[in-house]
Write a protein that holds these residues in place. Structure first.
Motif, PDB file in Angstrom:
ATOM      1  N   PRO A 113      -0.487  -9.992  -5.161  1.00 53.09           N
ATOM      2  CA  PRO A 113      -1.276  -8.766  -4.974  1.00 53.09           C
ATOM      3  C   PRO A 113      -2.557  -8.820  -5.783  1.00 53.09           C
ATOM      4  N   PRO A 114      -3.641  -8.249  -5.277  1.00 49.03           N
ATOM      5  CA  PRO A 114      -4.907  -8.237  -6.022  1.00 49.03           C
ATOM      6  C   PRO A 114      -4.816  -7.313  -7.225  1.00 49.03           C
ATOM      7  N   THR A 115      -5.748  -7.478  -8.145  1.00 47.70           N
ATOM      8  CA  THR A 115      -5.784  -6.667  -9.356  1.00 47.70           C
ATOM      9  C   THR A 115      -6.072  -5.215  -9.022  1.00 47.70           C
ATOM     10  N   SER A 116      -5.294  -4.308  -9.613  1.00 45.23           N
ATOM     11  CA  SER A 116      -5.523  -2.885  -9.385  1.00 45.23           C
ATOM     12  C   SER A 116      -6.946  -2.517  -9.791  1.00 45.23           C
ATOM     13  N   GLY A 117      -7.588  -1.710  -8.965  1.00 41.20           N
ATOM     14  CA  GLY A 117      -8.945  -1.259  -9.226  1.00 41.20           C
ATOM     15  C   GLY A 117     -10.021  -2.055  -8.533  1.00 41.20           C
ATOM     16  N   THR A 118      -9.695  -3.241  -8.026  1.00 38.10           N
ATOM     17  CA  THR A 118     -10.696  -4.013  -7.286  1.00 38.10           C
ATOM     18  C   THR A 118     -10.879  -3.408  -5.895  1.00 38.10           C
ATOM     19  N   VAL A 129     -16.455  13.540   9.637  1.00 29.09           N
ATOM     20  CA  VAL A 129     -17.720  12.859   9.416  1.00 29.09           C
ATOM     21  C   VAL A 129     -17.502  11.360   9.536  1.00 29.09           C
ATOM     22  N   VAL A 130     -18.389  10.685  10.253  1.00 31.31           N
ATOM     23  CA  VAL A 130     -18.314   9.233  10.365  1.00 31.31           C
ATOM     24  C   VAL A 130     -18.827   8.634   9.057  1.00 31.31           C
ATOM     25  N   ALA A 131     -17.969   7.900   8.366  1.00 36.36           N
ATOM     26  CA  ALA A 131     -18.344   7.374   7.048  1.00 36.36           C
ATOM     27  C   ALA A 131     -17.535   6.131   6.732  1.00 36.36           C
ATOM     28  N   TRP A 132     -18.182   5.167   6.091  1.00 35.51           N
ATOM     29  CA  TRP A 132     -17.480   3.994   5.594  1.00 35.51           C
ATOM     30  C   TRP A 132     -16.598   4.391   4.414  1.00 35.51           C
ATOM     31  N   LEU A 133     -15.383   3.860   4.406  1.00 45.24           N
ATOM     32  CA  LEU A 133     -14.395   4.217   3.391  1.00 45.24           C
ATOM     33  C   LEU A 133     -13.988   2.965   2.622  1.00 45.24           C
ATOM     34  N   PRO A 134     -14.190   2.929   1.291  1.00 42.49           N
ATOM     35  CA  PRO A 134     -13.715   1.788   0.515  1.00 42.49           C
ATOM     36  C   PRO A 134     -12.220   1.913   0.246  1.00 42.49           C
ATOM     37  N   TYR A 135     -11.506   0.787   0.301  1.00 46.42           N
ATOM     38  CA  TYR A 135     -10.093   0.754  -0.065  1.00 46.42           C
ATOM     39  C   TYR A 135      -9.965   0.010  -1.386  1.00 46.42           C
ATOM     40  N   ILE A 136      -9.314   0.662  -2.339  1.00 46.92           N
ATOM     41  CA  ILE A 136      -9.202   0.144  -3.693  1.00 46.92           C
ATOM     42  C   ILE A 136      -7.768  -0.316  -3.940  1.00 46.92           C
ATOM     43  N   ALA A 137      -7.618  -1.489  -4.508  1.00 48.12           N
ATOM     44  CA  ALA A 137      -6.297  -2.071  -4.709  1.00 48.12           C
ATOM     45  C   ALA A 137      -5.507  -1.332  -5.779  1.00 48.12           C
ATOM     46  N   THR A 138      -4.196  -1.243  -5.573  1.00 47.14           N
ATOM     47  CA  THR A 138      -3.278  -0.723  -6.569  1.00 47.14           C
ATOM     48  C   THR A 138      -1.961  -1.470  -6.441  1.00 47.14           C
TER      49      THR A 138
END
Length: 261
Positions: free
Chosen positions: A7-12, A71-80
């Motif tokens: 799994p990737p580092t949380s917060g990336t 609203v059409v918007a790009w959404l970042p997904y953050i690792a946890t």
């Protein structure tokens, strides 16, 4: 969508995704602008495609349900490492969890939340959602930045929820309300305070994704030719020359040419 990996580092920041009303139009716009190709992604939440650059997944685009008001918007997904625990911290810190946590076709768990000021973002627990580095060729996400009224309260929210160290960016002018979010000393995202009056009325506080291009001016011409809009003149920052634009449905993003490329 995922490969067997730790799994990737949380917060990336691991992924960016866009929900649109017309998936075909969005594929045409972004495909021509960034050279993206597309393949089918998980359909659990509706029609969804992965954008590929040089064969590597770099982003996702889904189609909203008919009649959905959003609203059409790009959404970042953050690792946890634990999406349920992170969702709990979000609620405890005054944020909201709107979707999930839910399983996504046996490859991970996600949630969609909003921070204490109302800016939406995603959480992802699982393997890497893309096989390419975050920094790369044309059309790859370079950076995510939170646009909000001021940085004071919301920076504490992200520090508690995701373990960031929030600190002023030395390369930015001191008069700007601007913080960089770091993990173990490494910058991963930023927060820009613009004042309440400068926030767009249709979306309020929001995250914006910067995508790399070889030439900002040519990129702006392409955006307009393909039916999008230029939202401001190009600017030069310590992180490169950039400009804010919108796709044909009004989804805001930025194009940037990083230094040295």
């Amino acid at each position: 969508m995922t490969e067997a990996a730790s799994p990737p580092t949380s917060g990336t920041h691991r992924w960016v995704s866009l929900m649109v009303r017309d998936l075909t139009t969005a594929q045409r716009f972004y495909g021509e602008l960034f050279g993206w190709e597309f393949d089918a992604g998980p359909t659990q939440l509706g029609p969804y495609v992965r954008a590929l650059r040089d064969g590597h997944p770099v982003a996702g685009i889904g189609e909203s349900a008919a009649g959905a008001q959003q609203v059409v918007a790009w959404l970042p997904y953050i690792a946890t490492r634990d999406v349920d625990a992170t969702a709990g911290r979000i609620r405890e810190c005054g944020g909201t969890v709107a979707v999930g946590p839910i399983e996504v076709e046996q490859v991970g768990r996600l949630a969609i939340a909003s921070d204490v000021n109302g800016a939406a973002f995603g959480l992802w627990q699982g393997g890497p959602r893309r096989s390419a580095p975050f920094y790369g060729p044309t059309g790859t996400p370079e950076w995510n930045e939170l646009i909000t009224a001021d940085t004071s309260v919301v920076s504490k929210f992200y520090s508690v929820v995701l373990g960031y160290e929030a600190a002023p960016e030395p390369a930015q002018p001191e008069e700007l309300d601007y913080l960089t979010l770091r993990l173990d000393g490494r910058p991963v995202a930023s927060i820009r305070g613009v004042g309440a009056a400068a926030l767009p009325q249709d979306r309020g506080p929001h995250w914006i994704t910067y995508f790399s291009v070889p030439d900002v001016d040519e990129g702006l011409k392409a955006v307009e030719r393909l039916g999008g809009r230029v939202l401001g003149e190009p600017e030069v920052s310590p992180f490169g020359r950039w400009a804010k634009v919108a796709d044909p449905e009004g989804g805001n993003f930025a194009i940037v040419r990083p230094p040295g490329r």
